[in-house]
Design a protein around this motif. Structure first.
Motif, PDB file in Angstrom:
ATOM      1  N   SER A  26       0.862  -1.177   0.000  1.00 36.79           N
ATOM      2  CA  SER A  26       0.000   0.000   0.000  1.00 36.79           C
ATOM      3  C   SER A  26       0.896   1.223   0.000  1.00 36.79           C
ATOM      4  N   TYR A  27       1.134   1.729  -1.172  1.00 31.34           N
ATOM      5  CA  TYR A  27       1.906   2.970  -1.293  1.00 31.34           C
ATOM      6  C   TYR A  27       1.703   3.487  -2.692  1.00 31.34           C
ATOM      7  N   GLY A  28       1.307   4.707  -2.823  1.00 29.28           N
ATOM      8  CA  GLY A  28       0.940   5.222  -4.135  1.00 29.28           C
ATOM      9  C   GLY A  28       2.052   5.856  -4.926  1.00 29.28           C
ATOM     10  N   GLU A  66       6.530 -10.422 -10.759  1.00 27.53           N
ATOM     11  CA  GLU A  66       5.911  -9.474 -11.677  1.00 27.53           C
ATOM     12  C   GLU A  66       5.293  -8.327 -10.904  1.00 27.53           C
ATOM     13  N   PHE A  67       5.682  -7.122 -11.280  1.00 29.27           N
ATOM     14  CA  PHE A  67       5.137  -5.908 -10.687  1.00 29.27           C
ATOM     15  C   PHE A  67       3.902  -5.516 -11.496  1.00 29.27           C
ATOM     16  N   ILE A  68       2.753  -5.505 -10.831  1.00 30.44           N
ATOM     17  CA  ILE A  68       1.526  -5.061 -11.482  1.00 30.44           C
ATOM     18  C   ILE A  68       1.055  -3.822 -10.738  1.00 30.44           C
ATOM     19  N   LYS A  69       1.327  -2.674 -11.322  1.00 33.21           N
ATOM     20  CA  LYS A  69       1.077  -1.405 -10.631  1.00 33.21           C
ATOM     21  C   LYS A  69      -0.394  -1.210 -10.300  1.00 33.21           C
ATOM     22  N   SER A  70      -1.261  -1.605 -11.226  1.00 32.93           N
ATOM     23  CA  SER A  70      -2.695  -1.391 -11.029  1.00 32.93           C
ATOM     24  C   SER A  70      -3.250  -2.216  -9.878  1.00 32.93           C
ATOM     25  N   LYS A  71      -2.570  -3.289  -9.568  1.00 31.03           N
ATOM     26  CA  LYS A  71      -3.009  -4.161  -8.476  1.00 31.03           C
ATOM     27  C   LYS A  71      -2.146  -3.998  -7.221  1.00 31.03           C
ATOM     28  N   PHE A  72      -1.172  -3.118  -7.273  1.00 28.72           N
ATOM     29  CA  PHE A  72      -0.239  -2.928  -6.152  1.00 28.72           C
ATOM     30  C   PHE A  72       0.324  -4.291  -5.716  1.00 28.72           C
ATOM     31  N   SER A  73       0.682  -5.095  -6.695  1.00 27.21           N
ATOM     32  CA  SER A  73       1.141  -6.441  -6.357  1.00 27.21           C
ATOM     33  C   SER A  73       2.536  -6.709  -6.901  1.00 27.21           C
ATOM     34  N   GLY A  95       9.664   3.042   0.043  1.00 25.68           N
ATOM     35  CA  GLY A  95       9.114   4.253  -0.536  1.00 25.68           C
ATOM     36  C   GLY A  95       9.952   5.458  -0.168  1.00 25.68           C
ATOM     37  N   SER A  96       9.363   6.602  -0.325  1.00 25.97           N
ATOM     38  CA  SER A  96      10.131   7.827  -0.079  1.00 25.97           C
ATOM     39  C   SER A  96      10.475   8.008   1.387  1.00 25.97           C
TER      40      SER A  96
END
Lengths: 112, 119
Positions: A26-28, A66-73, A95-96
């Motif tokens: 969970s990080y945008g 596999e990085f799936i950005k839309s699924k945050f997975s 993250g930052s």
């Protein structure tokens, strides 16, 4: 706050079975993603990492994620596991805030 | 050194005693982290040092926990008046990352950990 979720606490497979371990974060913002592995009695070791570019990353010992950005997975996969893959696997996100946040870990047991 | 060194590897102490755990990071690594790994749980972030910046202490569970990093190298994690729930493996990690970087320098190298048992 940043968090990482690993859905499976303990996975038991027979040799040659395929593996997929789930990880959601969970990080945008911009995030670096990692899988670490801890073999019995050993240090945590880096398995693979994603920073940017090709969302399918390959690591050591035939693992990929596999990085799936839309699924945050950032799920970990291996087509055919071996007994020597028995270990605990941790997903992590950076993250930052510069904190490397770990998931709770998945214990993988591979039966010979 | 070649890797991250932690000492002691094992520490057994009585409830109420103070303990100090030491971490010697990889030479030249500017970032240093402490984590706690409890049985059946994941890795809990404790504190992060980056160069000469003020440390990020947001993960320290209580004021009994403190850490310092002298000269930008060796770090000591101190737990005062230990409690049984402090029993865990305390892991140190270092990296060559700099603040704001999202490059390959963000890979942490972990030490073997210090196993603390509070009786």
């Amino acid at each position: 706050a940043q968090s990482v979720s690993q859905h499976n606490h303990h996975v038991i497979l027979s040799e040659a079975a395929s593996l997929e371990l789930g990880c959601n974060y969970s990080y945008g913002g911009t995030v670096n993603l990692f899988w670490y592995v801890q073999y019995p009695g050993q240090h945590l070791q880096l398995l693979l990492k994603y920073f940017s570019g090709d969302p399918l990353v390959k690591g050591i010992k035939g693992f990929e994620a596999e990085f799936i950005k839309s699924k945050f997975s950032f799920n970990l996969r291996k087509p055919s596991v071996q007994w020597s893959d028995t270990a605990e696997y941790f997903c992590a996100a950076l993250g930052s805030a510069r904190q490397l946040t770990f998931g709770s870990g998945t214990q993988l047991t591979v039966l010979p | 050194g070649a890797g991250v060194s932690q000492s002691p590897s094992n520490k057994v102490t009585e409830k109420g005693k103070d303990v100090e755990l030491r971490c010697d990071p990889i030479s030249g690594h500017t970032a240093l982290y402490w984590y706690r790994q409890s049985l059946g749980q994941g890795l809990e972030f404790l504190i992060y040092f980056q160069g000469n910046s003020a440390p990020d202490k947001s993960g320290l569970p209580s004021d009994r926990f403190s850490a310092e990093r002298t000269g930008g190298s060796v770090s000591t994690l101190t737990i005062q008046r230990t409690q049984q729930e402090d029993s865990a493996v305390y892991l140190c990690a270092s990296s060559s990352q700099t603040s704001g970087s999202t490059s390959g320098a963000n890979v942490l190298t972990f030490g073997a950990g210090s196993r603390l048992t509070v009786l």
